[in-house]
Design a protein around this motif. Structure first.
Motif, PDB file in Angstrom:
ATOM      1  N   GLY A   1      -0.404  14.250  23.161  1.00  0.00           N
ATOM      2  CA  GLY A   1      -1.731  14.116  22.559  1.00  0.00           C
ATOM      3  C   GLY A   1      -2.687  15.187  23.047  1.00  0.00           C
ATOM      4  N   ALA A   2      -2.609  15.499  24.348  1.00  0.00           N
ATOM      5  CA  ALA A   2      -3.491  16.534  24.900  1.00  0.00           C
ATOM      6  C   ALA A   2      -3.176  17.894  24.303  1.00  0.00           C
ATOM      7  CB  ALA A   2      -3.347  16.577  26.422  1.00  0.00           C
TER       8      ALA A   2
ATOM      9  N   PHE B   1      -4.869  22.493  21.356  1.00  0.00           N
ATOM     10  CA  PHE B   1      -4.590  23.488  20.324  1.00  0.00           C
ATOM     11  C   PHE B   1      -5.669  23.478  19.248  1.00  0.00           C
ATOM     12  CE2 PHE B   1      -2.602  25.068  16.448  1.00  0.00           C
ATOM     13  CZ  PHE B   1      -1.955  26.204  16.898  1.00  0.00           C
ATOM     14  N   GLY B   2      -6.097  22.272  18.860  1.00  0.00           N
ATOM     15  CA  GLY B   2      -7.074  22.182  17.775  1.00  0.00           C
ATOM     16  C   GLY B   2      -8.482  22.553  18.186  1.00  0.00           C
ATOM     17  N   ALA B   3      -8.844  22.312  19.449  1.00  0.00           N
ATOM     18  CA  ALA B   3     -10.214  22.548  19.895  1.00  0.00           C
ATOM     19  C   ALA B   3     -10.602  24.017  19.772  1.00  0.00           C
ATOM     20  CB  ALA B   3     -10.386  22.072  21.339  1.00  0.00           C
TER      21      ALA B   3
ATOM     22  N   GLN C   1      -5.172  27.978  25.704  1.00  0.00           N
ATOM     23  CA  GLN C   1      -4.368  26.786  25.440  1.00  0.00           C
ATOM     24  C   GLN C   1      -3.358  26.540  26.553  1.00  0.00           C
ATOM     25  OE1 GLN C   1      -3.023  28.141  21.680  1.00  0.00           O
ATOM     26  NE2 GLN C   1      -4.731  27.266  20.529  1.00  0.00           N
ATOM     27  N   ALA C   2      -2.739  27.593  27.050  1.00  0.00           N
ATOM     28  CA  ALA C   2      -1.741  27.444  28.108  1.00  0.00           C
ATOM     29  C   ALA C   2      -2.368  26.927  29.398  1.00  0.00           C
ATOM     30  CB  ALA C   2      -1.044  28.784  28.356  1.00  0.00           C
ATOM     31  N   ILE C   3      -3.492  27.528  29.801  1.00  0.00           N
ATOM     32  CA  ILE C   3      -4.138  27.116  31.048  1.00  0.00           C
ATOM     33  C   ILE C   3      -4.679  25.698  30.931  1.00  0.00           C
ATOM     34  CG2 ILE C   3      -6.017  27.621  32.649  1.00  0.00           C
ATOM     35  CD1 ILE C   3      -5.733  30.558  31.960  1.00  0.00           C
TER      36      ILE C   3
ATOM     37  N   VAL D   1      -4.292  19.892  32.474  1.00  0.00           N
ATOM     38  CA  VAL D   1      -4.084  18.487  32.103  1.00  0.00           C
ATOM     39  C   VAL D   1      -2.834  17.943  32.783  1.00  0.00           C
ATOM     40  CG1 VAL D   1      -3.560  16.928  30.198  1.00  0.00           C
ATOM     41  CG2 VAL D   1      -5.298  18.689  29.902  1.00  0.00           C
ATOM     42  N   ALA D   2      -1.759  18.732  32.783  1.00  0.00           N
ATOM     43  CA  ALA D   2      -0.512  18.297  33.412  1.00  0.00           C
ATOM     44  C   ALA D   2      -0.699  18.095  34.915  1.00  0.00           C
ATOM     45  CB  ALA D   2       0.589  19.323  33.147  1.00  0.00           C
TER      46      ALA D   2
END
Length: 319
Positions: free
Chosen positions: A20-21, A26-28, A282-284, A289-290
């Motif tokens: 979900g994150a 990605f969308g933000a 997006q990667a960072i 989050v992880a």
């Protein structure tokens, strides 16, 4: 609930949450004003043919869901795409900058834990003037944002006194530790005050417990009472706060790294956000989050070890 069942359940929850994150992350970026194409053109006007070539190269014209699924498939294979700003693989950028950020967070966490626990212990045990002085000091620390502490420390100890480097991350472990000393202190200052106050409060509550009165009545030395019956029973609260501390360190490192030009993930995230470097941001963001979820998982797994009264999964259900 057994340890294995609890761990598996939490890992499944983490996987679903990460999925979900990833969609939100990605969308933000695509909801923000501007576009990667405008940055790649550096403000220059371009013909429709040139714009179409850029959009085709970076798949910017594909439907949103198609772009997301393509990106997700690459991420699952360890491929975060290619940086629009640095024209190189994002994975390589992360690998180059991750050591500085991890060392900075580790140093700051060490400072927070050692000083915060000691101040909280002394404040709860000594009381009186000592406790009042610690309360005032920790209140000032909590009221000092990390970026303000960074500017003050940099101006005094790096620029005016010249005791520490004013910027950069250095090379080699010892040189990196030397360069990151001031950033680590700036990052830790606010959290030292928070941990000290939490530790003090938890120990004062434990001091009022019946088990402490019984231990004292049996002639147990005061130092042993404090260590075994007061501090140990406070570790559950302290550990829970520790999870919040690590999460805060990961967020605040962005400001501190920028102030000291550390060149870690935090500074890279700030620069990439400014330049609309979608793959890097997006990667960072996904990595942060992880890390948040990993820290929370570790806290939940360690909690029953420091406080036998807590069973696996009980904190979650009580919440």
């Amino acid at each position: 609930m057994t340890f294995l069942r609890f761990a598996v359940r939490r890992l499944v929850e983490m996987a679903v949450t990460l999925l979900g994150a990833s969609f939100v992350v990605f969308g933000a970026m695509y909801l923000a004003p501007g576009s990667p194409a405008s940055f790649l053109l550096s403000g220059r006007s371009a013909s429709p043919a040139a714009l179409q070539a850029i959009n085709e190269q970076y798949h910017l014209d594909d439907p949103f869901l198609v772009r997301y699924l393509r990106w997700l498939g690459q991420v699952l294979q360890g491929d975060f795409g290619r940086s629009l700003t640095y024209r190189t693989d994002v994975s390589g950028l992360l690998a180059d900058r991750l050591p500085a950020t991890l060392l900075l967070v580790a140093m700051a966490l060490l400072v927070v834990v050692v000083i915060g626990l000691v101040l909280g212990w002394i404040g709860a045990v000594r009381g009186g003037t000592t406790d009042s002085a610690i309360l005032v000091t920790t209140t000032l620390a909590v009221g000092t944002p990390s970026f303000v502490a960074a500017v003050l420390l940099q101006g005094l100890f790096a620029v005016k006194l010249g005791w520490f480097p004013s910027s950069g991350a250095g090379e080699g472990l010892l040189d990196m530790a030397w360069h990151l000393t001031l950033p680590a202190i700036a990052l830790a200052l606010y959290l030292i005050g928070m941990l000290a106050r939490v530790t003090r409060s938890a120990m004062l509550d434990a001091l009022e417990g019946e088990h402490v009165t019984v231990a004292r009545s049996r002639g147990v030395p005061e130092r042993e009472v404090i260590r075994r019956h007061v501090f140990r029973n406070s570790l559950g609260t302290v550990l829970t706060t520790g999870g919040l501390i690590v999460s805060t360190l990961l967020v605040c490192t962005i400001l501190v790294e920028s102030a000291f030009s550390v060149g870690g993930l935090g500074q890279l995230l700030e620069l990439s956000t400014t330049t609309k470097d979608f793959p890097t941001v997006q990667a960072i963001s996904l990595i942060i989050v992880a890390l948040f979820m990993t820290v929370n998982l570790l806290v939940d797994l360690l909690h029953p070890l420091v406080d036998p009264r807590v069973t696996l999964g009980s904190r979650r259900s009580d919440a």
